[in-house]
Design a protein around this motif. Structure first.
Motif, PDB file in Angstrom:
ATOM      1  N   UNK A  18      36.343  53.017  46.920  1.00 12.59           N
ATOM      2  CA  UNK A  18      37.768  54.014  46.642  1.00 12.59           C
ATOM      3  C   UNK A  18      38.734  53.552  47.828  1.00 12.59           C
ATOM      4  N   UNK A  19      38.318  53.608  48.943  1.00 11.47           N
ATOM      5  CA  UNK A  19      39.261  53.138  49.807  1.00 11.47           C
ATOM      6  C   UNK A  19      39.758  51.720  50.014  1.00 11.47           C
ATOM      7  N   UNK A  20      38.903  50.946  49.544  1.00 10.76           N
ATOM      8  CA  UNK A  20      38.942  49.358  49.516  1.00 10.76           C
ATOM      9  C   UNK A  20      40.172  49.220  48.301  1.00 10.76           C
ATOM     10  N   UNK A  21      39.829  49.767  47.247  1.00 15.32           N
ATOM     11  CA  UNK A  21      40.938  49.908  46.017  1.00 15.32           C
ATOM     12  C   UNK A  21      41.970  50.333  46.260  1.00 15.32           C
ATOM     13  N   UNK A  22      42.113  51.509  46.986  1.00 15.50           N
ATOM     14  CA  UNK A  22      43.595  52.029  47.398  1.00 15.50           C
ATOM     15  C   UNK A  22      44.227  51.145  48.284  1.00 15.50           C
ATOM     16  N   UNK A  23      43.513  50.799  49.333  1.00 21.19           N
ATOM     17  CA  UNK A  23      44.360  49.741  50.202  1.00 21.19           C
ATOM     18  C   UNK A  23      44.773  48.676  49.591  1.00 21.19           C
ATOM     19  N   UNK A  24      44.072  48.194  48.618  1.00 17.79           N
ATOM     20  CA  UNK A  24      44.444  46.925  47.750  1.00 17.79           C
ATOM     21  C   UNK A  24      45.778  47.219  47.130  1.00 17.79           C
ATOM     22  N   UNK A  25      45.877  48.528  46.168  1.00 17.44           N
ATOM     23  CA  UNK A  25      46.915  48.638  45.562  1.00 17.44           C
ATOM     24  C   UNK A  25      48.130  48.806  46.186  1.00 17.44           C
ATOM     25  N   UNK A  26      48.147  49.594  47.563  1.00 23.34           N
ATOM     26  CA  UNK A  26      49.400  49.990  48.427  1.00 23.34           C
ATOM     27  C   UNK A  26      49.721  48.505  48.908  1.00 23.34           C
ATOM     28  N   UNK A  27      48.782  47.605  49.425  1.00 20.84           N
ATOM     29  CA  UNK A  27      49.550  46.574  50.140  1.00 20.84           C
ATOM     30  C   UNK A  27      49.998  45.598  48.902  1.00 20.84           C
ATOM     31  N   UNK A  28      49.315  45.695  47.611  1.00 20.61           N
ATOM     32  CA  UNK A  28      49.766  44.568  46.668  1.00 20.61           C
ATOM     33  C   UNK A  28      51.207  44.954  46.372  1.00 20.61           C
ATOM     34  N   UNK A  29      51.681  46.356  46.044  1.00 17.92           N
ATOM     35  CA  UNK A  29      52.894  46.695  45.659  1.00 17.92           C
ATOM     36  C   UNK A  29      53.775  46.209  46.608  1.00 17.92           C
ATOM     37  N   UNK A  30      53.494  46.600  48.166  1.00 19.27           N
ATOM     38  CA  UNK A  30      54.519  46.103  48.950  1.00 19.27           C
ATOM     39  C   UNK A  30      54.673  44.662  48.987  1.00 19.27           C
ATOM     40  N   UNK A  31      53.376  43.993  48.640  1.00 25.13           N
ATOM     41  CA  UNK A  31      54.028  42.508  48.592  1.00 25.13           C
ATOM     42  C   UNK A  31      54.608  41.937  47.512  1.00 25.13           C
ATOM     43  N   UNK A  32      54.504  42.488  46.315  1.00 21.70           N
ATOM     44  CA  UNK A  32      55.315  42.206  45.072  1.00 21.70           C
ATOM     45  C   UNK A  32      56.895  42.397  45.248  1.00 21.70           C
ATOM     46  N   UNK A  33      56.949  43.812  45.769  1.00 20.42           N
ATOM     47  CA  UNK A  33      58.396  44.067  46.209  1.00 20.42           C
ATOM     48  C   UNK A  33      59.080  43.202  47.012  1.00 20.42           C
ATOM     49  N   UNK A  34      58.147  42.868  48.281  1.00 18.48           N
ATOM     50  CA  UNK A  34      58.824  42.046  49.150  1.00 18.48           C
ATOM     51  C   UNK A  34      59.129  40.650  48.568  1.00 18.48           C
ATOM     52  N   UNK A  35      58.336  40.035  47.809  1.00 20.27           N
ATOM     53  CA  UNK A  35      58.509  38.626  47.191  1.00 20.27           C
ATOM     54  C   UNK A  35      59.931  38.819  46.555  1.00 20.27           C
ATOM     55  N   UNK A  36      60.081  39.812  45.785  1.00 22.23           N
ATOM     56  CA  UNK A  36      61.543  39.904  45.071  1.00 22.23           C
ATOM     57  C   UNK A  36      62.633  40.051  46.264  1.00 22.23           C
ATOM     58  N   UNK A  37      62.500  40.914  47.013  1.00 18.45           N
ATOM     59  CA  UNK A  37      63.583  41.004  47.920  1.00 18.45           C
ATOM     60  C   UNK A  37      63.839  39.738  48.915  1.00 18.45           C
ATOM     61  N   UNK A  38      62.816  39.057  49.258  1.00 14.10           N
ATOM     62  CA  UNK A  38      62.792  37.718  50.032  1.00 14.10           C
ATOM     63  C   UNK A  38      63.601  36.751  49.396  1.00 14.10           C
ATOM     64  N   UNK A  39      63.144  36.615  47.821  1.00 11.68           N
ATOM     65  CA  UNK A  39      63.927  35.500  47.135  1.00 11.68           C
ATOM     66  C   UNK A  39      65.481  35.927  46.939  1.00 11.68           C
ATOM     67  N   UNK A  40      65.701  37.162  46.599  1.00 10.89           N
ATOM     68  CA  UNK A  40      67.130  37.589  46.730  1.00 10.89           C
ATOM     69  C   UNK A  40      67.813  37.248  47.837  1.00 10.89           C
ATOM     70  N   UNK A  41      67.217  37.815  48.988  1.00 12.25           N
ATOM     71  CA  UNK A  41      67.851  37.495  50.523  1.00 12.25           C
ATOM     72  C   UNK A  41      68.100  36.068  50.676  1.00 12.25           C
ATOM     73  N   UNK A  42      67.050  35.147  50.253  1.00 16.08           N
ATOM     74  CA  UNK A  42      67.431  33.625  50.480  1.00 16.08           C
ATOM     75  C   UNK A  42      68.554  33.167  49.863  1.00 16.08           C
ATOM     76  N   UNK A  43      68.561  33.734  48.326  1.00 11.28           N
ATOM     77  CA  UNK A  43      69.492  33.213  47.558  1.00 11.28           C
ATOM     78  C   UNK A  43      71.033  33.649  48.014  1.00 11.28           C
ATOM     79  N   UNK A  44      70.920  34.713  48.483  1.00 11.88           N
ATOM     80  CA  UNK A  44      72.232  35.254  49.016  1.00 11.88           C
ATOM     81  C   UNK A  44      72.709  34.649  50.375  1.00 11.88           C
TER      82      UNK A  44
END
Length: 401
Positions: A18-44
């Protein structure tokens, strides 16, 4: 003793998972949000579609480096230490991305750093699941849950990231990635047990990594199973890579594009949930080869230039075929010696990400000369034909009873 007949629920009975699963979920959401933010930032910052696309490509290609040259880390150091340190390193590099003074070149380098660490983290976590859940059915279901949350978080993360960028700047949104990695490190530190390294720390890391890969690839059974885990994803990415031009030719607009991009992950989630819930261990093993042989056939529909609904159905049906990986996981963990498990899982993860990146690039290149619908249909034909020799090698390498 956990009742394995209860399917996915039985996996959550294991506190450490349950701890491994929760850690994966939290980090993954951050990664996906970061990918979008980084692509927008680079384009700007650059106004260049090429540079923007490069930020996504750099999330795939460095996996090959991390999965080969750094794979020894997964076996020669205690797993909890490796996982926490990987999270902290990724948090630090993501924090550097969020700094206003970081130039575009720095952003791309830091993106490579995170992508190189990714396979080490994923391989170590997968190997740890074998110790947390055992190497039987619970391990298979645990890995399936990790994949399911990856697909689900990808869908939710893109939506959250898009909404977040309407109210904050891209660099501010990158802070979500930092928070995700830090939260993951905290959960892993508090919720996972201390275990010794699977191998000693003698010799150089590079030599240990290369030696482990040589041992793995030198075993026909492991080599055949790796090829079977890499071949379908290589071809499966074709409709995703070409979703934008196909939606444009259909006149489907952004809504049609979004639906085409959602088809594969939705199909994958549905297929894995059904296989994990309705089939037992033997049933999941029985479907591996026939499903792997046929899962690309729905792409042949593209030869008819299908409308949006039919194209979406074909993509989702192909995605459901990824349920073959549940039985394949059981074969793979049984074939790999315990002392090589971390390196094996790291290699498998890195290979999957690498072939997906290559598959996207080759599909895009082919579409420069061939109509998009023919490229996707061709991927279905070539992938189905290529699956034959790989499946035969898996059958030939079966251990004698």
């Amino acid at each position: 003793m956990v009742n394995t007949s209860r399917g996915y629920r039985a996996v959550f009975d294991v506190r450490e998972f349950r701890f491994v699963f929760g850690a994966h979920l939290l980090s993954l959401l951050g990664i996906v949000v970061g990918e979008i933010a980084l692509s927008v930032l680079v384009y700007r910052l650059t106004g260049s579609p090429l540079m923007t696309a490069l930020t996504f490509a750099l999330g795939f290609l460095p996996y090959l480096i991390g999965g080969t040259l750094l794979s020894g880390v997964a076996d020669r150091y205690p797993a909890r230490r490796v996982l926490v340190v990987c999270d902290l390193l990724c948090a630090a590099s993501s924090a550097a991305m969020a700094l206003p003074v970081t130039p575009v070149a720095g952003l791309l380098v830091l993106r490579c750093v995170n992508a190189s660490i990714g396979p080490v983290f994923s391989g170590t976590r997968a190997a740890t699941l074998g110790e947390v859940l055992g190497t039987g059915d619970l391990f298979v279901l645990g890995r399936s849950l990790i994949r399911l949350v990856s697909q689900g978080a990808q869908l939710a993360g893109y939506a959250v990231g898009g909404l977040l960028l309407t109210v904050v700047s891209p660099r501010a949104a990158l802070v979500a990635t930092v928070a995700g990695f830090l939260a993951s490190a905290l959960l892993l530190s508090l919720g996972t047990g201390r275990r010794p390294a699977r191998t000693g720390q003698g010799g150089a890391l590079l030599a240990s990594s290369v030696s482990g890969l040589r041992q793995l690839l030198g075993r026909p059974r492991i080599r055949a199973l790796l090829l079977l885990s890499w071949l379908p994803p290589f071809f499966l990415v074709a409709p995703e890579a070409l979703a934008a031009p196909y939606a444009d030719r259909l006149g489907a607009g952004p809504v049609g594009l979004g639906l085409l991009l959602c088809g594969m992950p939705v199909g994958s989630i549905l297929g894995e949930v059904l296989a994990g819930s309705l089939l037992g261990p033997r049933g999941r093993e029985r479907i591996v080869l026939p499903v792997a042989a046929a899962l690309l056939l729905p792409f042949l529909v593209y030869a008819l230039r299908p409308p949006l609904g039919l194209a979406l159905s074909a993509v989702a049906l192909a995605g459901m075929g990824m349920a073959y990986t549940l039985g394949l996981d059981q074969w793979f963990v049984a074939a790999v010696p315990e002392e090589l498990r971390g390196r094996a899982m790291t290699l498998q993860t890195a290979g999957t990400m690498t072939v997906q990146g290559l598959g996207m690039a080759l599909a895009g290149a082919a579409a420069e000369f061939v109509p998009v619908h023919d490229v996707v249909a061709g991927a279905g034909v070539l992938g189905t034909v290529a699956a034959g020799p790989v499946i035969r090698s898996v059958v030939r390498s079966r251990p004698s009873k």
